[in-house]
Motif scaffolding. Structure first.
Motif: not given
Length: 442
Positions: A302-313
């Protein structure tokens, strides 16, 4: 009646497989990143399946975040591929080396040497990525802007290819009577003076086995990347999750190759990544993926997805759709990242995916996932080939080596039965097997 278009197939080489949890199901995972015997087994199995090439990605010697959660890419690609060359005879060997760092002359010699060691099976995957861990390991403070990045890469590749041409095979005359081994008059020494790189002289190894340049590959989605790739590459690695996206890219690069660089577009191959999960039945394939997914650390990815989306996890709820109104889709300094993000968002919206589904279909595989029987997967692949979405596929295997064995023993025979994949290698060289052996140097 014309022959049906043949499918080009490559594999992405990872010691454990592309699925983030694949290593948890394998013996001795602590040694897998550096176990040469594992890589040899993978290469020999892929060649048994008549696969075109082995693609080896790289982290350029620096640990990235992925390495803390799964076996990582440890070995230098060219060293590993040279070892694999001694255990194979036909399969292409694709080494990933950046065109931004280091010295072009070193890369020219490295890839030309691999081509001789493998007898014409070497390829250079030209990359221009600027990840934080890469910048740090090379002692660099900040990433280059997009335009400056491709200006630097242009000089780098120009020097490499000119050096490959600097010592033609015909210059090695080995004239015993005159005691002349290399004829100076037949050399093509370079004198390149650029803004970023300089090089003068003649490379100490002929261009490649049989006097042909090694194959060039490149990946990227921005307009600058497409212009760069269509000028230099023999094949383009891509990432598309929907067929319309892939068709748009395919049309764009084929047109660029023909109109801007006056190349035969049929000789520029487009090869998107795909992540197949095969089973003897559809239910078996679905269960295979579920069994691996069940072992994932969802909070980490989920943290990796947050980085990809440039949002806070913290704003990602795995049971809900993505927070579309919070996802930034404009950043002129990192167009490749924005394009990837936009594609992910477009696919998630179109299929109404939850954040968990996005994790399991995008972050854990990185490429389009197809789950099903060999017949179902073949139907899907050939649909893309026959509707001008691509020329072939770079397979991300979920888990080695059984996932590769499913590809070789189930999917390849299905494609062969339909007359869409070779039953024996056409050549001992990578160019020959890709069908681009007659391509003029560009």
């Amino acid at each position: 009646m014309s022959q049906p278009k043949q499918v080009r197939l490559a594999i992405n080489l990872l010691a454990t497989g592309r699925h983030n949890a694949s290593w948890k199901t394998l013996p001795d995972p602590e040694t897998l990143s550096t176990d040469i015997d594992v890589f040899i087994e993978i290469a020999k199995t892929a060649e048994r399946g008549l696969i075109d090439g082995i693609f080896l990605a790289d982290n350029h010697g620096g640990l990235n975040e992925e390495a803390y959660k799964r076996p990582f890419r440890a070995l230098d690609p060219s060293v590993l591929l040279a070892a694999l060359a001694t255990h194979t005879r036909h399969i292409g060997l694709v080494s990933t080396i950046p065109a931004l760092y280091g010295n072009p002359a070193t890369v020219a010699r490295q890839i030309a040497s691999l081509d001789h060691v493998s007898k014409g099976r070497a390829a250079w995957n030209i990359i221009t990525s600027q990840n934080d861990h890469t910048l740090r390991i090379f002692g660099l403070d900040e990433a280059l802007p997009q335009e400056a990045k491709y200006d630097r890469a242009e000089e780098f590749v120009s020097i490499v290819t000119q050096l490959w041409d600097s010592l033609p095979a015909a210059a090695v005359v080995a004239d015993k009577e005159r005691t002349v081994y290399i004829d100076r008059d037949k050399l093509r020494p370079i004198d390149f003076q650029g803004e970023h790189f300089r090089a003068a002289g003649t490379l100490g190894v002929t261009a490649g086995y049989g006097g042909r340049r090694p194959v060039l590959l490149q990946a990227g989605a921005s307009q600058l990347s497409k212009q760069f790739g269509t000028k230099w590459a023999d094949a383009l690695f891509t990432s598309h999750w929907t067929k319309p996206q892939a068709q748009q890219f395919y049309g764009d690069v084929k047109q660029l190759a023909a109109e801007k660089w006056h190349r035969d577009p049929a000789k520029l191959l487009v090869v998107p990544g795909v992540y197949p999960v095969l089973g003897s039945t559809e239910a078996e394939a679905i269960q295979r993926k579920a069994d691996l997914d069940d072992q994932l650390d969802l909070e980490h990815i989920k943290g990796s997805l947050a980085v990809t989306l440039d949002v806070d996890a913290s704003i990602l709820d795995l049971s809900q759709p993505l927070p579309y109104d919070k996802i930034p889709l404009d950043n002129p300094e990192n167009k490749t990242e924005i394009i990837r993000r936009a594609k992910l968002v477009e696919d998630a919206r179109a299929r109404n995916l939850t954040a968990k589904q996005v994790l399991l279909q995008h972050i854990t595989g990185g490429h389009r996932i197809i789950v099903g029987t060999p017949e179902q997967v073949a139907d899907d692949l050939l649909d893309w080939i026959d509707t001008d979405a691509c020329d072939g596929f770079n397979f991300n295997i979920d888990r080695y080596t059984d996932g590769l064995e499913h590809l070789v023993d189930w999917l390849v025979p299905e494609l062969q039965q339909r007359g869409r994949f070779r039953k024996e290698y056409e050549s001992t060289t990578f160019r020959g097997n890709l069908g681009i052996d007659d391509v003029d140097s560009h």
